[in-house]
Design an enzyme around this catalytic site. Sequence first.
Site, PDB file in Angstrom:
ATOM      1  N   PRO A 253       0.825  -1.213   0.000  1.00  0.00           N
ATOM      2  CA  PRO A 253       0.000   0.000   0.000  1.00  0.00           C
ATOM      3  C   PRO A 253       0.857   1.260   0.000  1.00  0.00           C
ATOM      4  O   PRO A 253       1.822   1.375   0.759  1.00  0.00           O
ATOM      5  CB  PRO A 253      -0.791  -0.132   1.303  1.00  0.00           C
ATOM      6  CG  PRO A 253      -0.891  -1.604   1.527  1.00  0.00           C
ATOM      7  CD  PRO A 253       0.407  -2.178   1.026  1.00  0.00           C
ATOM      8  N   CYS A 254       0.488   2.203  -0.873  1.00  0.00           N
ATOM      9  CA  CYS A 254       1.356   3.359  -1.090  1.00  0.00           C
ATOM     10  C   CYS A 254       0.758   4.678  -0.615  1.00  0.00           C
ATOM     11  O   CYS A 254       1.425   5.709  -0.661  1.00  0.00           O
ATOM     12  CB  CYS A 254       1.708   3.477  -2.569  1.00  0.00           C
ATOM     13  SG  CYS A 254       0.272   3.724  -3.648  1.00  0.00           S
ATOM     14  N   GLN A 255      -0.506   4.668  -0.153  1.00  0.00           N
ATOM     15  CA  GLN A 255      -1.131   5.935   0.233  1.00  0.00           C
ATOM     16  C   GLN A 255      -0.328   6.657   1.310  1.00  0.00           C
ATOM     17  O   GLN A 255      -0.254   7.879   1.331  1.00  0.00           O
ATOM     18  CB  GLN A 255      -2.570   5.705   0.713  1.00  0.00           C
ATOM     19  CG  GLN A 255      -3.539   5.309  -0.382  1.00  0.00           C
ATOM     20  CD  GLN A 255      -3.535   3.813  -0.650  1.00  0.00           C
ATOM     21  OE1 GLN A 255      -2.720   3.077  -0.117  1.00  0.00           O
ATOM     22  NE2 GLN A 255      -4.447   3.361  -1.498  1.00  0.00           N
TER      23      GLN A 255
END
Length: 360
Positions: free
Chosen positions: A73-75
Amino acid sequence: MRGIDIFSGVGGMSIGAAMAGVKTCLAVEIDRYAASAYALNHPSTKVICADIRSVDFSKYRSDEETVVFGGPPCQGFSTSNQRTRSSTNQNNWLFKEFLRAVQEIEPEWVVFENVKGITETEGAKFLQLVVAGLEALGYRVNFTVLNARDYGVPQSRSRLFVVANSSSRHFEFPPPIHTKPLTVRDAIADLPALKNGAGVDVLGYELRPISNYSRLLRQGGTTSVSGNLVTKNAPEILERYRHIPQGGNWEDIPEYLMSNYKDRSRCHTGIYRRLEWDQPAVTIGNFRKNMLVHPGEDRGLSVREAARLQSFPDSFRFFGSIGFQQQQVGNAVPPLLSKVVFQQVMSDILPTVHAIEAAE
């Protein structure tokens, strides 16, 4: 080459890998809608819909040449996310599960993908930990930031790629292959004409393919395409759209129409951005939340238009309600961008394979 896709989403990286000759045998994704879309479009791949922390990857070790790939996950690393862009965000530590998968599978190759912001978050702390973790497992590591617009994707989208191999070979990233970027017009002008709130999924094409790019994604003689779904925006939102020229954003909207914002100056430049017909698109992230505007109509982008700008083939079907489909598109790695990375991996492998065959 056998592939294992970790944090797979709907499989943007798997599509690119397949184009390069990698056959993905396993995908792991926690979101049930994204996992369903993956299974729908990759029927020969085993899909595990579960928390990665519960998966025993040692069962998937093999003598076959294998590449483990994916993007945690990159958020939490995104430059537009200042609230949880730190080590206190637990999702920012899921890269450790990616490293665990590599340790248990022992692949020859690893491809790790994430947003450019990971190179900046806390002084690149997380990137350094990923690189150090791979090196501790015996891999030679190289990394760089690639922009999708340089590799045949009609979108300015910078992504970090970390490529590692267990043979101590130096890996060279592919040079840009397009000197003149593709445009929004190249990508979507042949798609069905739509209005605000369009809700009919499958429609006939508006025009014949108008570019080599649209011809590539149409893949032959089909006469209709899915994904023609547009968020139904309220009248006051449509009124805002009418003030935005191509290339403009929230700054072009009169203040009296933005009175519901406590401090509109805190909006980032991607909010209410109208795309330009003759330029690449801006980054297609959460395009509903950011209110990305169609270049020629006062409405948001359809699921298919956003998928075209991400380089998904028109045959790809997304799954769930419009909100889930929008999220699936925005979270994906552009297939054509991942394709060039995997092609480079394969070009490093093939000389070795040919040498072994010759010796035998």
